[in-house]
Design a protein around this motif. Structure first.
Motif, mmCIF file in Angstrom:
data_model
loop_
_atom_site.group_PDB
_atom_site.id
_atom_site.type_symbol
_atom_site.label_atom_id
_atom_site.label_comp_id
_atom_site.label_asym_id
_atom_site.label_seq_id
_atom_site.Cartn_x
_atom_site.Cartn_y
_atom_site.Cartn_z
ATOM 1 N N MET A 211 28.221 13.130 -104.671
ATOM 2 C CA MET A 211 27.226 14.063 -105.199
ATOM 3 C C MET A 211 25.914 13.977 -104.432
ATOM 4 O O MET A 211 25.190 14.960 -104.323
ATOM 5 C CB MET A 211 26.989 13.783 -106.682
ATOM 6 C CG MET A 211 28.212 14.029 -107.559
ATOM 7 S SD MET A 211 28.812 15.732 -107.437
ATOM 8 C CE MET A 211 27.410 16.611 -108.103
ATOM 9 N N LEU A 212 25.607 12.808 -103.883
ATOM 10 C CA LEU A 212 24.391 12.661 -103.097
ATOM 11 C C LEU A 212 24.553 13.256 -101.698
ATOM 12 O O LEU A 212 23.622 13.864 -101.156
ATOM 13 C CB LEU A 212 24.012 11.180 -102.996
ATOM 14 C CG LEU A 212 22.788 10.844 -102.135
ATOM 15 C CD1 LEU A 212 21.531 11.476 -102.728
ATOM 16 C CD2 LEU A 212 22.629 9.335 -102.003
ATOM 17 N N GLY A 213 25.747 13.097 -101.120
ATOM 18 C CA GLY A 213 25.962 13.527 -99.741
ATOM 19 C C GLY A 213 26.091 15.032 -99.583
ATOM 20 O O GLY A 213 25.700 15.586 -98.548
ATOM 21 N N PHE A 214 26.631 15.701 -100.594
ATOM 22 C CA PHE A 214 26.865 17.138 -100.462
ATOM 23 C C PHE A 214 25.569 17.915 -100.225
ATOM 24 O O PHE A 214 25.453 18.651 -99.225
ATOM 25 C CB PHE A 214 27.611 17.643 -101.692
ATOM 26 C CG PHE A 214 28.142 19.033 -101.547
ATOM 27 C CD1 PHE A 214 29.221 19.306 -100.712
ATOM 28 C CD2 PHE A 214 27.563 20.094 -102.238
ATOM 29 C CE1 PHE A 214 29.711 20.588 -100.574
ATOM 30 C CE2 PHE A 214 28.044 21.377 -102.103
ATOM 31 C CZ PHE A 214 29.123 21.629 -101.262
ATOM 32 N N PRO A 215 24.542 17.798 -101.082
ATOM 33 C CA PRO A 215 23.298 18.549 -100.808
ATOM 34 C C PRO A 215 22.544 18.013 -99.595
ATOM 35 O O PRO A 215 21.844 18.763 -98.907
ATOM 36 C CB PRO A 215 22.477 18.370 -102.085
ATOM 37 C CG PRO A 215 23.013 17.136 -102.707
ATOM 38 C CD PRO A 215 24.458 17.063 -102.357
ATOM 39 N N LEU A 216 22.701 16.692 -99.321
ATOM 40 C CA LEU A 216 22.009 16.112 -98.174
ATOM 41 C C LEU A 216 22.544 16.678 -96.864
ATOM 42 O O LEU A 216 21.781 17.008 -95.944
ATOM 43 C CB LEU A 216 22.150 14.589 -98.208
ATOM 44 C CG LEU A 216 21.270 13.797 -97.230
ATOM 45 C CD1 LEU A 216 19.801 14.061 -97.508
ATOM 46 C CD2 LEU A 216 21.592 12.302 -97.334
ATOM 47 N N LYS A 217 23.859 16.842 -96.757
ATOM 48 C CA LYS A 217 24.463 17.401 -95.553
ATOM 49 C C LYS A 217 24.027 18.857 -95.354
ATOM 50 O O LYS A 217 23.718 19.280 -94.236
ATOM 51 C CB LYS A 217 25.988 17.325 -95.641
ATOM 52 C CG LYS A 217 26.564 15.936 -95.525
ATOM 53 C CD LYS A 217 28.081 15.987 -95.622
ATOM 54 C CE LYS A 217 28.689 14.600 -95.544
ATOM 55 N NZ LYS A 217 30.172 14.654 -95.654
ATOM 56 N N ILE A 218 24.001 19.599 -96.452
ATOM 57 C CA ILE A 218 23.601 21.007 -96.347
ATOM 58 C C ILE A 218 22.148 21.126 -95.903
ATOM 59 O O ILE A 218 21.818 21.903 -94.992
ATOM 60 C CB ILE A 218 23.817 21.725 -97.691
ATOM 61 C CG1 ILE A 218 25.319 21.799 -98.018
ATOM 62 C CG2 ILE A 218 23.208 23.115 -97.662
ATOM 63 C CD1 ILE A 218 25.612 22.415 -99.369
ATOM 64 N N ALA A 219 21.267 20.330 -96.529
ATOM 65 C CA ALA A 219 19.840 20.427 -96.221
ATOM 66 C C ALA A 219 19.557 20.038 -94.769
ATOM 67 O O ALA A 219 18.886 20.776 -94.033
ATOM 68 C CB ALA A 219 19.037 19.546 -97.177
ATOM 69 N N LEU A 220 20.086 18.902 -94.329
ATOM 70 C CA LEU A 220 19.809 18.455 -92.962
ATOM 71 C C LEU A 220 20.557 19.304 -91.935
ATOM 72 O O LEU A 220 20.071 19.493 -90.815
ATOM 73 C CB LEU A 220 20.188 16.982 -92.819
ATOM 74 C CG LEU A 220 19.305 16.005 -93.607
ATOM 75 C CD1 LEU A 220 19.730 14.567 -93.364
ATOM 76 C CD2 LEU A 220 17.836 16.184 -93.227
ATOM 77 N N GLY A 221 21.722 19.818 -92.310
ATOM 78 C CA GLY A 221 22.442 20.704 -91.395
ATOM 79 C C GLY A 221 21.682 21.998 -91.148
ATOM 80 O O GLY A 221 21.552 22.449 -90.008
ATOM 81 N N ILE A 222 21.162 22.596 -92.227
ATOM 82 C CA ILE A 222 20.374 23.825 -92.079
ATOM 83 C C ILE A 222 19.077 23.539 -91.326
ATOM 84 O O ILE A 222 18.629 24.351 -90.499
ATOM 85 C CB ILE A 222 20.086 24.435 -93.466
ATOM 86 C CG1 ILE A 222 21.396 24.917 -94.102
ATOM 87 C CG2 ILE A 222 19.097 25.582 -93.350
ATOM 88 C CD1 ILE A 222 21.225 25.479 -95.499
#
Length: 256
Positions: A211-222
């Motif tokens: 649950m922590l990695g999913f939004p983190l990957k999206i935010a840093l990827g964008i």
């Protein structure tokens, strides 16, 4: 009196131009009306007709021979259009690779403009590439390449051999490698995040890493993609030059 040689020449020019536009990047979208595509091919044929050497009236086999010649010209146009569109397809593939790493790949949507399933980053990079292509006068490169093809590959004079096929395969492989290179920064950032989350999961097992990695990957990827966008002008300028080189490589191969 009707000049049958001139009519046959114009039809063959029109067939190659139509196939080139149908497979090329500018009119690849299914949303572009077919009459408009036919009209643009007709305009190109009218413009190129005075400078293209004519063909003889007597085709081996009569009408069947002329139909085979038209099919040959359609094949030449499709091959050249496919080679030109590979630059944009590499952008679409790069976007799909990014979305796989960021977690957007499950958000596949049917894009009516492209006519198939496309991810968010894939559509963004494809449309951005189309805008940059027009800004950099890439459409002039396409028209010049088509006009040059009539000079190097005369009507009914195409020759397909193993060398041309190998060149097309190498160009395709180069475009796939280019897509991986474009997506590499986002892939690297997401990989670093995965490593950090893995270490964090070992030190603090009670945390919900997923649950922590999913939004983190999206935010840093964008964020990484937004940093890359200003550099796409330089990158795409090199890609347009590469497309021009690929076109002339295939044209020289088809000339035998």
């Amino acid at each position: 009196m009707l000049n049958y040689e001139a009519v046959a020449t114009f039809i063959l020019i029109f067939v190659r131009a139509s196939a080139f536009l149908a497979a090329g990047p500018l009119f690849f979208f299914p949303s572009v009306p077919r009459p408009f595509k036919a009209f643009m091919a007709f305009v190109l044929a009218v413009v190129l007709f005075p400078v293209v050497p004519g063909v003889k009236q007597d085709f081996p086999g009569g009408l069947l021979g002329f139909a085979l010649a038209a099919a040959e010209e359609a094949g030449v146009g499709l091959v050249l259009g496919f080679i030109a569109s590979l630059v944009f397809q590499s952008l679409a593939v790069a976007g799909q690779i990014m979305d796989i790493q960021m977690g957007f790949f499950m958000a596949n949507l049917f894009d009516p403009a492209m006519g198939h399933q496309a991810t968010i980053s894939s559509r963004f990079l494809y449309l951005l590439g189309m805008v940059l292509f027009l800004i950099l006068d890439g459409h002039h490169v396409l028209i010049a390449g088509l006009a040059r093809s009539y000079e190097l590959v005369p009507l009914t004079g195409a020759a397909l051999d193993g060398t041309t096929t190998l060149a097309v395969i190498k160009i395709f492989a180069r475009m796939v490698a280019l897509a991986v290179q474009i997506a590499a920064p986002v892939v690297a950032v997401v990989l670093i995040i995965d490593i950090c989350l893995g270490l964090l999961g070992r030190t603090a097992p009670e945390m919900n890493i997923f649950m922590l990695g999913f939004p983190l990957k999206i935010a840093l990827g964008i964020l990484t993609l937004s940093v890359m966008v200003p550099l796409f002008g330089v990158v795409f300028r090199a890609m347009v030059r590469m497309m021009e080189q690929n076109l002339y490589t295939v044209i020289r191969g088809l000339s035998g």
